[in-house]
Scaffold this active site. Sequence first.
Site, PDB file in Angstrom:
ATOM      1  N   HIS A 437      -0.078   5.099  76.096  1.00  0.00           N
ATOM      2  CA  HIS A 437      -0.113   6.414  76.902  1.00  0.00           C
ATOM      3  C   HIS A 437      -0.350   6.547  77.582  1.00  0.00           C
ATOM      4  O   HIS A 437      -1.435   7.622  77.792  1.00  0.00           O
ATOM      5  CB  HIS A 437       0.244   7.542  76.393  1.00  0.00           C
ATOM      6  N   HIS A 506      -8.587   6.982  76.359  1.00  0.00           N
ATOM      7  CA  HIS A 506      -9.575   6.168  77.392  1.00  0.00           C
ATOM      8  C   HIS A 506     -10.121   7.283  78.508  1.00  0.00           C
ATOM      9  O   HIS A 506      -8.966   7.933  78.260  1.00  0.00           O
ATOM     10  CB  HIS A 506      -9.345   5.132  77.965  1.00  0.00           C
ATOM     11  N   GLU A 525     -13.110   5.334  74.968  1.00  0.00           N
ATOM     12  CA  GLU A 525     -14.025   4.947  75.828  1.00  0.00           C
ATOM     13  C   GLU A 525     -14.925   5.289  76.555  1.00  0.00           C
ATOM     14  O   GLU A 525     -15.836   4.726  75.693  1.00  0.00           O
ATOM     15  CB  GLU A 525     -12.742   4.000  77.271  1.00  0.00           C
ATOM     16  N   GLU A 531     -13.119  -3.602  81.685  1.00  0.00           N
ATOM     17  CA  GLU A 531     -12.336  -3.399  82.813  1.00  0.00           C
ATOM     18  C   GLU A 531     -13.486  -4.145  84.249  1.00  0.00           C
ATOM     19  O   GLU A 531     -12.650  -4.221  85.426  1.00  0.00           O
ATOM     20  CB  GLU A 531     -11.462  -2.324  83.037  1.00  0.00           C
TER      21      GLU A 531
END
Length: 725
Positions: A437, A506, A525, A531
């Site tokens: 989501h 996150h 996160e 990333e």
Amino acid sequence: MMMKMRCLSFVLLLVAMLMPGRLYARVETVSSPNGDIAVNFDVKDGIPIYNVSFQGRQVIRDSRLGLELVSAKSNSDFNNFDNKQTVDQNSLYDGFSMLTTKFKSFDETWQPVWGEESNIRNHYNEMAVTLFQEALNRYIIVRFRVYDDGLGFRYEFPQQANLNYFVIKEEHSQFAMPGDLTAWWIAGDYDTQEYEFTRSRLSEIRRLLPGTITPNASQEQFSATGVQTALQLKTDDGIYINLHEAALVDYPCMHLNLDDKNMVFESWLTPDAQGNKGYMQTPCNTPWRTIMIVDDARKVLASRLILNLNEPCKIEDTSWIKPVKYMGVWWELITGKNTWNYTDQLPSVKLGETDYSKLTPNGKHGATNENVKRYIDFAAANGFDQLLIEGWNEGWEDWFGNSKDYVFDFVTPYPDFDIKMLNEYAHSKGMRLMMHHETSSSVRNYERHLEEAYKLMDKYGYNSVKTGYVGNIIPRGEHHYGQWMVNHYQYCVEQAAKHHIMVNAHEAVRPTGLCRTWPNLIGNESALGTEYQAFAGTQPGHTAILPFTRLQGGPMDYTPGIVEMDIAKFSPEKQTHVLSTICGQLALYVTLYSPLQMAADLPENYARFMDAFQFIKDVPVDWERSVYLEAEPMEYVTIARKDKHSDAWFVGCVTGKTGHDSAFKLDFLDEGRKYEATIYADAKDADYRNNPQAYVITKKKVTAKTLLKLHSAAGGGFAISIKPL
Ligand code: NOJ
Ligand code: CA
């Protein structure tokens, strides 16, 4: 009720007047169970003051406590408590006298649903001081809990006639440092923690800070010395001090501003859209402000201070909460190989108004039936529990940055993602899919759709969701770390628990140990994760500071396990590199504790390194015991952990910029037992810049008497699995 409260206030006033101690200073002290840490508390000229000593040396100098309320008259000098202050009509920062002090000791051992160890001791001495503000006839409590490795204190606001609703303008809790310490810090920011850490003296923060932030960071609204917690500090004689908070509930997240003339940190809360900080209704309390004080870096990692200051588990039946090892249709999106969006045809999307089946796919959509099945096949064959798929739902063509309130509905799959078929396919192979989501910070929109979104998950058998909060918050002007958002994250976790759903949020507020109370919060996160290796490369050392800082509050979904470091191999136009060796990546499954671990790289890349991938297949995600072998912030972290469900041990070491020579005994193994160790180590010529894929795997018989000596490259590390023979 009102009558009762009036009575209580009157009695308190009476007690205060009759108490002989009221008019003169009296220092109250509470010490840790082993006596190493002592907290002294005093009221000087109406201002609450505390200091802390460690083994007889003062490590927190006289520091004031208190809160400024919104309608308080302005007072420009909160730091100077020698200046006699007059009682401010509406604030809770002066005019106090000490009314009562209550002491208590507590010692229990509790069992987390998942964790770094299966038993956690919660042992402290407590002192609760009731402070009376005579002019306003109201009182508050400051409660200290002192452990062998640190302390927590919080403000409590009992319900009473003269203190019912109030709005906080600022909390003024100080932490006066014992000198110009070394600090590992990231800049203050109301919306992100996705920064690399800087190591510097406190006196250098003002100069260095501007170079560490992104140009559009909300940090601009900060003082020039605002930093985030958990903040790791070290004195020149080797005392490690760590400042953070525990149990952040219904309150804004705290930053710390440094008065760098006097080396005093002071709390700085995240504001709301009006510039106010906290809306309170008694009875209520602040989170715990935590000060860890230890004489060895390994003890910072072994500390359970933050978890212990949180409340016990509130979920009765926790049998559905399970640690998760997962893969994902994810790294191929982050590296630009494929896309979240289905089509390139739409410049903008309105929720529910687009018939995607009429549009041409861009040919790079990652979440297709075929691609997802390919991942399921590989992940199932290698023993993974779940597969995350991002970009499965409509709306990614235009998902953030345009202040759009209606973005995703979280229930409508793209035409090439057959949600029923794929879930059944995964289940037939003993796996589940993991929901995604991305709210794009349109939080109102997410809350509108939350119940339906969870119901869809129930229908297809998802039991975990990765959420995301990229972009500016809607309602506009709110911040990721403000009270409103803190309440939102909490709401999602509690609603999810009702559906037996585990949450990994996150970009959410940094964790403060709430996973003890809500163990379905299996990850966050809230720091710079893998990333960024694809975006720009992350300097070695980052993963060796995270356990001291971000991980103090709870597990991180760091998403390790990259084996192909050259991002151009995914997207030819990109020049970036993952700044780590393969063994450095393997180590992270042990050194970055999380009950949720991803193998982030692509199946085809793992297929090229199956011998190294074996470690990722073997490593568990839940532990019986952890032993902290070597540690220094940002330089190296070496940890051994015993599997919760077998007698196997796993060791990981991750290094910073200079590499590291390890030497440690395996004396954590059972005495007299024989084991086989499989050692995954950097090759002699391994280097995170130009030779990251060089490793050597060796097998060795070991016992509790074995001494291991291993060299790790810069930006590298090693990983060891040790199985009984
Ligand atoms: C940022 C998250 O950290 C990342 O994992 C995710 O893929 C993107 N947002 C999109 O949701
Ligand atoms: Ca992120």
